[in-house]
Design a protein around this motif. Structure first.
Motif, mmCIF file in Angstrom:
data_model
loop_
_atom_site.group_PDB
_atom_site.id
_atom_site.type_symbol
_atom_site.label_atom_id
_atom_site.label_comp_id
_atom_site.label_asym_id
_atom_site.label_seq_id
_atom_site.Cartn_x
_atom_site.Cartn_y
_atom_site.Cartn_z
ATOM 1 N N ALA A 302 0.827 -1.203 0.000
ATOM 2 C CA ALA A 302 0.000 0.000 0.000
ATOM 3 C C ALA A 302 0.865 1.258 0.000
ATOM 4 O O ALA A 302 0.546 2.244 -0.682
ATOM 5 N N GLU A 303 1.948 1.242 0.755
ATOM 6 C CA GLU A 303 2.832 2.409 0.806
ATOM 7 C C GLU A 303 3.439 2.697 -0.554
ATOM 8 O O GLU A 303 3.497 3.857 -0.992
ATOM 9 N N GLN A 304 3.866 1.649 -1.260
ATOM 10 C CA GLN A 304 4.454 1.850 -2.575
ATOM 11 C C GLN A 304 3.422 2.288 -3.608
ATOM 12 O O GLN A 304 3.743 2.991 -4.555
ATOM 13 N N VAL A 305 2.183 1.848 -3.428
ATOM 14 C CA VAL A 305 1.113 2.297 -4.320
ATOM 15 C C VAL A 305 0.959 3.816 -4.228
ATOM 16 O O VAL A 305 0.895 4.514 -5.248
ATOM 17 N N ARG A 306 0.919 4.334 -3.017
ATOM 18 C CA ARG A 306 0.753 5.774 -2.847
ATOM 19 C C ARG A 306 1.991 6.541 -3.322
ATOM 20 O O ARG A 306 1.880 7.629 -3.896
ATOM 21 N N THR A 307 3.166 5.966 -3.100
ATOM 22 C CA THR A 307 4.401 6.605 -3.564
ATOM 23 C C THR A 307 4.410 6.687 -5.092
ATOM 24 O O THR A 307 4.774 7.724 -5.677
ATOM 25 N N GLN A 308 4.007 5.598 -5.747
ATOM 26 C CA GLN A 308 3.986 5.580 -7.216
ATOM 27 C C GLN A 308 2.942 6.538 -7.764
ATOM 28 O O GLN A 308 3.153 7.174 -8.802
ATOM 29 N N HIS A 309 1.815 6.644 -7.085
ATOM 30 C CA HIS A 309 0.781 7.594 -7.511
ATOM 31 C C HIS A 309 1.336 9.019 -7.508
ATOM 32 O O HIS A 309 1.120 9.782 -8.467
ATOM 33 N N ALA A 310 2.048 9.373 -6.447
ATOM 34 C CA ALA A 310 2.648 10.709 -6.381
ATOM 35 C C ALA A 310 3.689 10.896 -7.477
ATOM 36 O O ALA A 310 3.797 11.987 -8.082
ATOM 37 N N TRP A 311 4.467 9.853 -7.774
ATOM 38 C CA TRP A 311 5.490 9.957 -8.811
ATOM 39 C C TRP A 311 4.858 10.163 -10.189
ATOM 40 O O TRP A 311 5.349 10.960 -10.999
ATOM 41 N N VAL A 312 3.762 9.461 -10.476
ATOM 42 C CA VAL A 312 3.081 9.612 -11.764
ATOM 43 C C VAL A 312 2.526 11.021 -11.915
ATOM 44 O O VAL A 312 2.590 11.621 -12.992
ATOM 45 N N ILE A 313 2.010 11.584 -10.825
ATOM 46 C CA ILE A 313 1.509 12.960 -10.875
ATOM 47 C C ILE A 313 2.638 13.919 -11.245
ATOM 48 O O ILE A 313 2.467 14.821 -12.089
ATOM 49 N N ASP A 314 3.791 13.725 -10.632
ATOM 50 C CA ASP A 314 4.937 14.578 -10.956
ATOM 51 C C ASP A 314 5.353 14.416 -12.411
ATOM 52 O O ASP A 314 5.716 15.396 -13.085
ATOM 53 N N ALA A 315 5.302 13.180 -12.918
ATOM 54 C CA ALA A 315 5.710 12.922 -14.293
ATOM 55 C C ALA A 315 4.768 13.575 -15.305
ATOM 56 O O ALA A 315 5.194 13.947 -16.404
ATOM 57 N N LEU A 316 3.511 13.739 -14.932
ATOM 58 C CA LEU A 316 2.535 14.338 -15.844
ATOM 59 C C LEU A 316 2.453 15.851 -15.734
ATOM 60 O O LEU A 316 1.932 16.518 -16.645
ATOM 61 N N SER A 317 2.967 16.399 -14.668
ATOM 62 C CA SER A 317 2.744 17.820 -14.370
ATOM 63 C C SER A 317 3.308 18.762 -15.425
ATOM 64 O O SER A 317 2.693 19.796 -15.723
ATOM 65 N N ALA A 318 4.426 18.427 -16.011
ATOM 66 C CA ALA A 318 5.070 19.341 -16.959
ATOM 67 C C ALA A 318 4.309 19.440 -18.268
ATOM 68 O O ALA A 318 3.984 20.541 -18.739
ATOM 69 N N LYS A 319 3.996 18.297 -18.879
ATOM 70 C CA LYS A 319 3.373 18.306 -20.209
ATOM 71 C C LYS A 319 1.848 18.331 -20.151
ATOM 72 O O LYS A 319 1.206 18.930 -21.018
ATOM 73 N N TYR A 320 1.264 17.666 -19.161
ATOM 74 C CA TYR A 320 -0.189 17.509 -19.137
ATOM 75 C C TYR A 320 -0.747 17.903 -17.766
ATOM 76 O O TYR A 320 -1.141 17.047 -16.954
ATOM 77 N N PRO A 321 -0.790 19.194 -17.488
ATOM 78 C CA PRO A 321 -1.254 19.650 -16.165
ATOM 79 C C PRO A 321 -2.706 19.288 -15.868
ATOM 80 O O PRO A 321 -3.064 19.032 -14.717
ATOM 81 N N ALA A 322 -3.561 19.245 -16.902
ATOM 82 C CA ALA A 322 -4.967 18.894 -16.664
ATOM 83 C C ALA A 322 -5.079 17.453 -16.180
ATOM 84 O O ALA A 322 -5.830 17.149 -15.241
#
Length: 428
Positions: A302-322
């Motif tokens: 569960a901890e890694q699931v939440r960590t990966q979710h945060a990482w994916v958000i960061d990866a999308l923030s630059a090109k696809y903010p929506a």
């Protein structure tokens, strides 16, 4: 006409002058209580005995127990005969007469064709909303003519009674830790127009680890009021112990879950959510974004699931903010599954199990196209769901008892953990 299938079949009891009518709802309730695994076989038996009773009434010149000056003969108990069909071996109670003899010739001649015709009567009765004129034509294939409108209507009542007993049975196999909810749209004629109605279906895992269909309801609108009424009806019948509800973000559903099932978490179906999320990015980027989001669900803890979710958000923030904002806002509803044992994740993080059931329902309803009324929708879909529940009862467990025990234990130690909030539905 009175359905005459309830008189005891033994010679000793059969000779007694008793009223051999049967309450269809009570009959089906007994089938469900004894967990009869083959509802179709029971329906074939009921329909065959109803048709024989109608033919015997015609030969007697009056209905069973009816005083009439036109009566020419009387009933004299029953004799039994086994009938082999593809639905299984059916033991039929064939009426006997005081004078002369009676035997349905359709049991002797061309058995296989007669059996096909009889099953088609049952199936078409569901598919066509039990049109009395159409059923009258169908039973002629069995060599039985002049079935009155009241007799055909009585057959329809038997079929409706079986489905209604299934829909209203007590939900006494709880606690139901996991529940899946979904809605299907069907077309129906009402007031001279063709309109869309919504069929709400609830499925759950019971305390034995088997899947079980809890109920269905037909509503005019897929809104919060419809979902709330449906869920409160399930609770009134005994639904309890719900810890997680998995569904798509249907309008008003999350609010209804919070009101009717306090303390239950809501898991937004990951498959439906991903489709919504991909509308926020260009088509050329959708495969990459979809692969990125799926990595969230590949994590072992569960901890890694939440960590990966945060990482994916960061990866999308630059090109696809929506898309980044969309995914961030859906954090709790998308990751609710992670609070439960790892062994259950694949079964509870999406509505895919319900989707497979929906395909089976649509395979039947597509034959009809436009239903004549709402009752015919309940009749057909209710029959499909009753059969499916019987199959699940006989199949292996959907979840192990040890896994369900872990699910219940997570609520025992210390303070009860705070459940995920139920946000309003998100749209892309």
């Amino acid at each position: 006409m009175i359905l005459q299938v309830g008189e005891p079949r033994s010679k000793e009891i059969g000779a007694m002058a008793v009223n051999d009518s049967v309450d269809p709802a009570a009959w089906l309730a007994e089938q469900l209580r004894t967990q009869d695994p083959d509802l179709l076989r029971s329906m074939v038996q009921t329909m065959a005995e109803t048709l024989m009773s109608a033919e015997a009434d015609s030969l007697c010149g009056a209905g069973y127990g009816e005083r009439s000056s036109e009566r020419t003969n009387r009933r004299n108990g029953y004799r039994t005969r086994e009938w082999d069909t593809r639905a299984g071996t059916v033991e039929l109670a064939i009426p006997k007469l005081r004078t002369g003899s009676y035997f349905p010739h359709w049991l002797l001649e061309r058995r296989r064709r007669a059996e096909q015709a009889l099953i088609s009567v049952v199936a078409t009765s569901y598919l066509l909303g039990v049109s009395t004129r159409r059923v009258d034509k169908l039973v002629e294939q069995l060599g039985i003519k002049h079935i009155s409108k009241s007799q055909v209507s009585e057959m329809a009542k038997v079929l409706d009674g079986q489905v209604e007993a299934f829909r209203t049975r007590p939900l006494d196999a709880g606690p139901y830790a996991f529940v899946w909810l979904d809605a299907l749209t069907q077309k129906v004629r009402e007031g001279g127009r063709i309109i869309n109605v919504h069929v709400l279906v609830a499925t759950a895992v019971n305390n034995n680890g088997n899947r079980e269909i809890l109920g269905l309801e037909v509503t005019s609108a897929e809104d919060g009021a419809g979902w709330l009424t449906f869920l409160r009806g399930l609770v009134a019948r005994g639904l309890s112990g719900v810890q997680l509800v998995t569904s798509d973000a249907h309008t008003g559903l999350t609010t209804a879950v919070a009101a009717a099932l306090p303390g239950a978490c809501w898991q937004r179906c990951r498959t439906h959510y991903l489709r919504n999320l991909l509308t926020c990015v260009p088509k050329s980027a959708q495969p990459w974004v979809a692969t990125l989001v799926r990595t969230i669900f590949d994590q072992p803890t569960a901890e890694q699931v939440r960590t990966q979710h945060a990482w994916v958000i960061d990866a999308l923030s630059a090109k696809y903010p929506a898309a980044c904002d969309h995914l961030d806002a859906a954090r709790e509803e998308l990751l609710a599954f992670a609070a439960f044992p790892r062994e259950t994740w694949r079964q509870i993080w999406s509505n895919n199990p319900q989707e497979r059931l929906n395909k089976e329902i649509r395979r039947r309803t597509d034959v009809v196209g436009i239903f004549p009324d709402r009752g015919s929708i309940v009749r057909l879909i209710g029959a499909v769901l009753a059969e499916q529940t019987d199959e699940w009862t006989e199949a292996r467990r959907y979840m192990g008892l040890d896994v369900l025990a872990k699910t219940r234990l997570r609520l025992i130690p210390g303070d009860t953990p705070q459940h995920n909030p139920l946000p309003q539905p998100l749209t892309a």
